[in-house]
Write a protein that holds these residues in place. Structure first.
Motif, PDB file in Angstrom:
ATOM      1  N   ARG A 163     100.533 138.696-122.409  1.00  0.00           N
ATOM      2  CA  ARG A 163     100.299 138.805-120.964  1.00  0.00           C
ATOM      3  C   ARG A 163     101.334 139.715-120.310  1.00  0.00           C
ATOM      4  O   ARG A 163     101.012 140.548-119.470  1.00  0.00           O
ATOM      5  N   GLN A 164     102.601 139.570-120.717  1.00  0.00           N
ATOM      6  CA  GLN A 164     103.653 140.415-120.158  1.00  0.00           C
ATOM      7  C   GLN A 164     103.442 141.885-120.522  1.00  0.00           C
ATOM      8  O   GLN A 164     103.650 142.786-119.705  1.00  0.00           O
ATOM      9  N   ILE A 165     103.007 142.139-121.753  1.00  0.00           N
ATOM     10  CA  ILE A 165     102.737 143.522-122.167  1.00  0.00           C
ATOM     11  C   ILE A 165     101.556 144.083-121.380  1.00  0.00           C
ATOM     12  O   ILE A 165     101.598 145.227-120.904  1.00  0.00           O
ATOM     13  N   ALA A 166     100.513 143.272-121.213  1.00  0.00           N
ATOM     14  CA  ALA A 166      99.360 143.725-120.438  1.00  0.00           C
ATOM     15  C   ALA A 166      99.756 144.026-118.994  1.00  0.00           C
ATOM     16  O   ALA A 166      99.254 144.984-118.388  1.00  0.00           O
ATOM     17  N   LEU A 167     100.673 143.234-118.443  1.00  0.00           N
ATOM     18  CA  LEU A 167     101.155 143.490-117.078  1.00  0.00           C
ATOM     19  C   LEU A 167     101.887 144.813-116.991  1.00  0.00           C
ATOM     20  O   LEU A 167     101.755 145.543-115.997  1.00  0.00           O
ATOM     21  N   ARG A 168     102.651 145.157-118.018  1.00  0.00           N
ATOM     22  CA  ARG A 168     103.369 146.427-118.000  1.00  0.00           C
ATOM     23  C   ARG A 168     102.390 147.604-118.091  1.00  0.00           C
ATOM     24  O   ARG A 168     102.600 148.643-117.469  1.00  0.00           O
ATOM     25  N   SER A 355     107.219 136.902-136.023  1.00  0.00           N
ATOM     26  CA  SER A 355     108.107 135.751-135.813  1.00  0.00           C
ATOM     27  C   SER A 355     107.830 135.086-134.472  1.00  0.00           C
ATOM     28  O   SER A 355     107.907 135.718-133.416  1.00  0.00           O
ATOM     29  N   MET A 356     107.491 133.810-134.499  1.00  0.00           N
ATOM     30  CA  MET A 356     107.152 133.102-133.262  1.00  0.00           C
ATOM     31  C   MET A 356     108.351 132.929-132.336  1.00  0.00           C
ATOM     32  O   MET A 356     108.234 133.130-131.120  1.00  0.00           O
ATOM     33  N   PRO A 357     109.544 132.550-132.851  1.00  0.00           N
ATOM     34  CA  PRO A 357     110.694 132.468-131.937  1.00  0.00           C
ATOM     35  C   PRO A 357     111.024 133.814-131.292  1.00  0.00           C
ATOM     36  O   PRO A 357     111.352 133.873-130.109  1.00  0.00           O
ATOM     37  N   ALA A 358     110.940 134.902-132.068  1.00  0.00           N
ATOM     38  CA  ALA A 358     111.246 136.225-131.507  1.00  0.00           C
ATOM     39  C   ALA A 358     110.236 136.602-130.431  1.00  0.00           C
ATOM     40  O   ALA A 358     110.600 137.144-129.376  1.00  0.00           O
ATOM     41  N   GLN A 359     108.951 136.317-130.679  1.00  0.00           N
ATOM     42  CA  GLN A 359     107.936 136.596-129.657  1.00  0.00           C
ATOM     43  C   GLN A 359     108.219 135.816-128.382  1.00  0.00           C
ATOM     44  O   GLN A 359     108.165 136.360-127.270  1.00  0.00           O
ATOM     45  N   ALA A 360     108.514 134.525-128.538  1.00  0.00           N
ATOM     46  CA  ALA A 360     108.764 133.677-127.371  1.00  0.00           C
ATOM     47  C   ALA A 360     110.012 134.129-126.618  1.00  0.00           C
ATOM     48  O   ALA A 360     110.051 134.111-125.384  1.00  0.00           O
ATOM     49  N   ALA A 361     111.046 134.551-127.354  1.00  0.00           N
ATOM     50  CA  ALA A 361     112.283 135.009-126.714  1.00  0.00           C
ATOM     51  C   ALA A 361     112.039 136.249-125.865  1.00  0.00           C
ATOM     52  O   ALA A 361     112.511 136.350-124.730  1.00  0.00           O
ATOM     53  N   ILE A 362     111.304 137.209-126.415  1.00  0.00           N
ATOM     54  CA  ILE A 362     111.066 138.441-125.660  1.00  0.00           C
ATOM     55  C   ILE A 362     110.161 138.174-124.470  1.00  0.00           C
ATOM     56  O   ILE A 362     110.356 138.737-123.381  1.00  0.00           O
ATOM     57  N   ALA A 363     109.176 137.277-124.631  1.00  0.00           N
ATOM     58  CA  ALA A 363     108.332 136.901-123.494  1.00  0.00           C
ATOM     59  C   ALA A 363     109.177 136.314-122.371  1.00  0.00           C
ATOM     60  O   ALA A 363     108.997 136.642-121.192  1.00  0.00           O
ATOM     61  N   ASP A 364     110.128 135.431-122.733  1.00  0.00           N
ATOM     62  CA  ASP A 364     111.015 134.833-121.730  1.00  0.00           C
ATOM     63  C   ASP A 364     111.879 135.895-121.061  1.00  0.00           C
ATOM     64  O   ASP A 364     112.047 135.886-119.830  1.00  0.00           O
ATOM     65  N   TYR A 365     112.409 136.823-121.864  1.00  0.00           N
ATOM     66  CA  TYR A 365     113.264 137.855-121.289  1.00  0.00           C
ATOM     67  C   TYR A 365     112.472 138.755-120.342  1.00  0.00           C
ATOM     68  O   TYR A 365     112.941 139.111-119.258  1.00  0.00           O
ATOM     69  N   LEU A 366     111.276 139.154-120.732  1.00  0.00           N
ATOM     70  CA  LEU A 366     110.471 140.017-119.871  1.00  0.00           C
ATOM     71  C   LEU A 366     110.178 139.350-118.536  1.00  0.00           C
ATOM     72  O   LEU A 366     110.089 140.012-117.494  1.00  0.00           O
ATOM     73  N   GLN A 367     110.042 138.041-118.559  1.00  0.00           N
ATOM     74  CA  GLN A 367     109.713 137.318-117.331  1.00  0.00           C
ATOM     75  C   GLN A 367     110.939 137.034-116.474  1.00  0.00           C
ATOM     76  O   GLN A 367     110.869 137.083-115.249  1.00  0.00           O
ATOM     77  N   HIS A 368     112.096 136.798-117.105  1.00  0.00           N
ATOM     78  CA  HIS A 368     113.260 136.322-116.347  1.00  0.00           C
ATOM     79  C   HIS A 368     114.529 137.145-116.528  1.00  0.00           C
ATOM     80  O   HIS A 368     115.503 136.932-115.791  1.00  0.00           O
ATOM     81  N   GLY A 369     114.566 138.068-117.495  1.00  0.00           N
ATOM     82  CA  GLY A 369     115.844 138.658-117.880  1.00  0.00           C
ATOM     83  C   GLY A 369     116.238 139.950-117.200  1.00  0.00           C
ATOM     84  O   GLY A 369     117.332 140.466-117.444  1.00  0.00           O
TER      85      GLY A 369
END
Length: 487
Positions: A163-168, A355-369
């Motif tokens: 979703r974050q990539i689609a938003l970009r 990697s699921m943790p890596a995907q989740a981490a980058i999703a969090d960063y794109l939203q809040h970082g």
């Protein structure tokens, strides 16, 4: 972005585009304040920032002026216009079986030693990335991860990240359905999967010349044959030669870096990207667009990808966070158009998911970082480092040297005097603790002997400066007694 930063970027763009030429006075503080509706202190802050970037300088009682040394790649006060001849002959090459891996492996091995100056590396310095902030996102995302994601988030990947990539894409003016997006183990896996989706062993693939060496390795592994299409150092892939190749050969796919091409740094102008997509559409040939440097542009606006002009799903657009945010996390993606389902099934047949943790981490960063804030800082750093390396080339390399000046990324493509063998330069430089990328590793036919690729993705320091001086000495020593230096 603060107002003074926005105004500074506006002036920087005028300098980059040549509207404000070397030695020309920039608008006075009073005039800029009145015409742009900003305070004099805001203008001063902007000009101080431009001074720190090396773009302008103050003259006592005269105002601010564009730096002479910035103009034309910083190659002297009155450098000649850069020679923009194509790097290879503008003609179709015969199809070629690919065998470059041994050379590539030797270059990759050279950068493993932390004491080696990594001008031959394919990566920017980790010091440029917000790794601590990413670690917090990784910790938070892992803590909150639902164990059911192990099954639910198999390919096509983490829905929040997609979703974050689609938003970009949307912010860049391109509406892209999430169903088209697949998360991969870095862009290289995306590119591998795309080629597998549209070719069979023995097929012909149009590639750039010079080409990114990983492209050559993928073709080698998949037993595909290359048809080299020359890359113009200013305009990118030669469309006229590509059209000849499409008529002459049964080409099944085209692989191209349309923005900040590795190794030349060339960007295909927007109109020619549209023409590229239309040309391939006429021949029903899919375009695999390698766009990993898309976020590393130096102007105010990102160049549009060829994908932006795709109306029939023939462009498979591959991206990654490795070059702009998270090296080592190995998270990339592909917007695969009409081939999305086939690429997804190939992914499930090979590595299941990224990697699921890596995907989740980058999703969090794109939203809040604060990703865009980080990118602005990263772009300014890379542009400063490019200027430093261009200046070093001007000081230390032979006068006959020609060099690209890309508007993004972190590579320079350097043409040395024709008698110089870059493989010998590579060996001699490595003996001095300096890694470079020799030209032959970017061609299946081992062309580009007098060329080297230099990476300026490391913050500039005395070690970099001394390494460039040593490189200049090595190169001149291979030219003979009458080797020259730039004045």
């Amino acid at each position: 972005m603060k107002r003074y930063e926005k105004f500074a970027d506006d002036i920087a763009e005028l300098i980059r585009s040549g509207v404000l030429a070397a030695g020309q006075r920039v608008p006075s503080v009073r005039y800029a304040s009145q015409t742009h509706g900003i305070s004099p202190s805001t203008v001063f802050q902007a000009y101080y920032l431009l001074e720190r970037r090396g773009l302008i300088r103050a003259r006592p009682r005269s105002g601010y002026f564009v730096n002479d040394t910035f103009s034309l790649a910083g190659l002297g006060d009155r450098a000649p216009e850069p020679d923009l001849r194509p790097a290879v002959a503008a003609q179709v090459s015969e199809s070629t079986e690919v065998d470059v891996s041994e050379l590539v492996f030797s270059v990759l091995e050279s950068i493993k030693n932390p004491d080696t100056v990594p001008f031959g590396s394919a990566f920017p310095s980790p010091a440029l990335f917000p790794l601590q902030r990413l670690a917090r996102s990784l910790s938070s995302a892992t803590r909150d991860m639902d164990s059911r994601m192990v099954v639910s988030d198999l390919s096509p990947g983490n829905p929040s990240l997609r979703r974050q990539i689609a938003l970009r894409y949307m912010v860049a003016g391109q509406m892209l359905p999430m169903e088209e997006l697949l998360i991969t183990n870095g862009a290289l896996e995306a590119l591998n999967l795309c080629l597998q989706a549209v070719t069979e062993p023995g097929d012909l693939v149009a590639i750039e010349a010079p080409a990114f060496y990983a492209c050559l390795q993928v073709l080698e592994r998949l037993k595909l044959k290359a048809v080299e299409i020359p890359v113009h150092p200013q305009h990118g892939i030669d469309l006229e030669v590509l059209e000849q190749a499409l008529r002459r050969y049964p080409i099944k796919a085209c692989w191209s870096m349309t923005s900040f091409q590795n190794p030349t740094g060339a960007t295909v102008p927007e109109a020619r990207k549209r023409d590229l997509v239309e040309l391939l559409r006429k021949h029903e040939v899919p375009l695999i667009e390698d766009d990993v440097y898309a976020e590393l542009y130096y102007g105010q606006h990102a160049p549009k990808p060829a994908k932006a002009f795709d109306t029939e799903g023939l462009v498979l657009h591959c991206g990654s966070f490795a070059k702009s945010l998270a090296p080592g996390y190995r998270v990339g993606w592909v917007a695969a158009g009409r081939y999305a389902q086939k690429v997804e099934r190939l992914k499930l047949m090979t590595s299941l998911c990224a990697s699921m943790p890596a995907q989740a981490a980058i999703a969090d960063y794109l939203q809040h970082g604060g990703y865009d804030r980080h990118l602005r800082k990263l772009r300014h750093s890379l542009e400063d480092q490019q200027r430093a390396m261009l200046g070093a080339i001007a000081r230390y390399f032979p006068a006959q040297t020609r060099v690209s000046q890309p508007s993004g990324g972190y590579f320079l493509w350097v043409e040395l005097p024709e008698t110089v063998d870059s493989l010998k330069v590579f060996q001699a430089a490595l003996a001095q603790g300096i890694s470079i990328a020799p030209g032959p590793m970017f061609s299946p036919t081992r062309r580009f002997k007098p060329f080297i690729r230099l990476n300026y993705g490391t913050p500039w320091n005395d070690t970099c400066e001394r390494a460039m001086e040593m490189l200049g000495k090595i190169i001149r020593s291979m030219m003979g007694a009458d080797a020259g230096r730039r004045s």
